[in-house]
Design an enzyme around this catalytic site. Structure first.
Site, PDB file in Angstrom:
ATOM      1  N   GLN A 102      30.862  -5.287   3.243  1.00 20.49           N
ATOM      2  CA  GLN A 102      29.513  -5.472   3.577  1.00 20.49           C
ATOM      3  C   GLN A 102      28.604  -4.457   3.271  1.00 20.49           C
ATOM      4  O   GLN A 102      27.658  -4.119   4.263  1.00 20.49           O
ATOM      5  CB  GLN A 102      29.307  -6.213   4.971  1.00 20.49           C
ATOM      6  CG  GLN A 102      29.804  -7.641   5.099  1.00 20.49           C
ATOM      7  CD  GLN A 102      29.107  -8.430   4.303  1.00 20.49           C
ATOM      8  OE1 GLN A 102      27.740  -8.375   4.182  1.00 20.49           O
ATOM      9  NE2 GLN A 102      29.542  -9.713   3.717  1.00 20.49           N
ATOM     10  N   SER A 103      28.432  -3.670   2.139  1.00 19.02           N
ATOM     11  CA  SER A 103      27.943  -2.260   2.098  1.00 19.02           C
ATOM     12  C   SER A 103      26.385  -2.454   1.714  1.00 19.02           C
ATOM     13  O   SER A 103      26.168  -3.071   0.668  1.00 19.02           O
ATOM     14  CB  SER A 103      28.489  -1.808   0.798  1.00 19.02           C
ATOM     15  OG  SER A 103      27.789  -0.451   0.311  1.00 19.02           O
ATOM     16  N   ASN A 104      25.571  -2.182   2.570  1.00 20.06           N
ATOM     17  CA  ASN A 104      24.142  -1.816   2.420  1.00 20.06           C
ATOM     18  C   ASN A 104      23.908  -1.282   1.094  1.00 20.06           C
ATOM     19  O   ASN A 104      23.192  -1.526   0.332  1.00 20.06           O
ATOM     20  CB  ASN A 104      23.442  -1.425   3.377  1.00 20.06           C
ATOM     21  CG  ASN A 104      23.564  -2.347   4.639  1.00 20.06           C
ATOM     22  OD1 ASN A 104      23.640  -3.376   4.583  1.00 20.06           O
ATOM     23  ND2 ASN A 104      23.800  -1.544   5.968  1.00 20.06           N
TER      24      ASN A 104
END
Length: 358
Positions: A102-104
């Site tokens: 879930q990398s921004n």
């Protein structure tokens, strides 16, 4: 792989303290580095009166870097202004990066690549495996897909930057021109985005008459904190920065931040600063990176219901949990002004739906 060295930013450390001329000169010095405009800047500096009244203690503000504009916003956009400029200077046709599922950072990199007509290839590390099957298809991953990023998953615990270099080598072998961006965009080039943010924040404080005592934010890949400290130290602002760790113990995280801070100052042509300039609290990590904690859930809920602001479960939620905890402990003095740097990431809330529904 492609690299580019724009040269030294000499003289920034010699700037005098406190004046508008000092800040303007620092901006002019930063202008020597290549940059593409991707963010909506300056981001707002807003009061959080309701949360402040609820908690007591210092006066609370929020620096809205969730409002940088690119792909729902977030702190990585500032870094990407410098990183993507370097990629273009190098003649890249592809950017390669990596991050957690879930990398921004991956989401904003994919969007920046679209804006600039580049291909984006990413590696996603399965650091969190306890949130159900939707964790790998919703939230930021859905947006990665929408932006056309080609992604592959990797198991947790590997050297993801080395994996990204290997992917870049494969792209080069088939005739591509890749540019590798490390996880979080956290290298001396990316950290320039938060040197610039430090100058922007001090300018806003000067214009509004708010004497800032502390900046508090979530610290992970270290680029945001290293850049902030470098920028604030360069103009002798006297503002202290407290990073709330989202993954590493205090000593390890402080060492990681300081290592990058030294590299940032070298890149700027500025002298070293004392290690004591780097402060980290690691009491709010919980079981590990991306793993929920009751304090994070409380922080996300309190800020939503009292200020109408959305935080994220991985970074800003734990960062705010740290700020709330420090206020309750009496860490800050009454009358101090504390700014929470909101690093964005609300898209990840959808991957943690079960924590907040009902």
């Amino acid at each position: 792989m492609l690299t580019y060295n724009p040269g030294s930013l000499g003289g920034v450390a010699a700037l005098a303290s406190g004046s508008r001329d000092t800040i303007e000169e620092a901006h002019m010095q930063l202008a020597r580095f290549p940059r593409v405009r991707l963010a909506h800047l300056p981001t707002p500096l807003e009061a959080m009166p309701n949360l402040g009244r609820l908690l007591g203690g210092p006066t609370l503000y929020v620096k809205r870097d969730d409002c940088t504009g690119l792909a729902t916003g977030g702190n990585k956009t500032r870094k990407l202004e410098f990183l993507m400029a370097e990629a273009l200077q190098c003649g890249a046709d592809t950017v390669v990066t990596q991050g957690a599922t879930q990398s921004n950072h991956v989401r904003q990199t994919a969007a920046a690549a679209c804006r600039l007509g580049l291909t984006c290839e990413v590696l996603l590390e399965r650091r969190v495996t306890t949130m159900g099957p939707g964790y790998e298809t919703t939230g930021n991953v859905l947006l990665d897909e929408l932006f056309g990023a080609r992604h592959e998953f990797r198991p947790a615990g590997g050297d993801m930057n080395a994996e990204a270099e290997a992917l870049a080598n494969a792209i080069s072998a088939r005739g591509g021109r890749p540019y590798v961006i490390p996880g979080g965009g956290s290298n001396p080039v990316g950290a320039l985005g938060y040197v610039q943010c430090a100058l922007e924040l001090v300018s806003q404080a000067t214009d509004t008459g708010i004497p800032i005592d502390w900046v508090v934010h979530a610290t992970g890949s270290t680029g945001t904190q290293a850049g902030l400290v470098a920028g604030l130290q360069a103009i002798n602002s006297g503002i202290r920065v407290m990073g709330i760790s989202v993954k590493a113990p205090r000593a390890e995280q402080e060492a990681n931040v300081y290592r990058l801070l030294e590299r940032v100052n070298q890149h700027l042509g500025a002298p070293s600063v004392a290690p004591g300039a780097v402060m980290v609290n690691s009491d709010y990590v919980g079981p590990g990176y991306g793993q929920p904690t009751p304090e994070m859930v409380e922080a996300v809920t309190l800020v939503a219901r009292h200020e109408g602001l959305l935080l994220d479960p991985v970074y800003s939620g734990k960062g705010m949990a740290g700020l709330i905890g420090l206020v309750r402990q009496g860490f800050f003095e009454p009358g101090q002004n504390v700014v929470f740097l909101h690093t964005g990431g609300s898209a990840a809330l959808f991957a943690y739906e079960s924590l907040f529904v009902g």
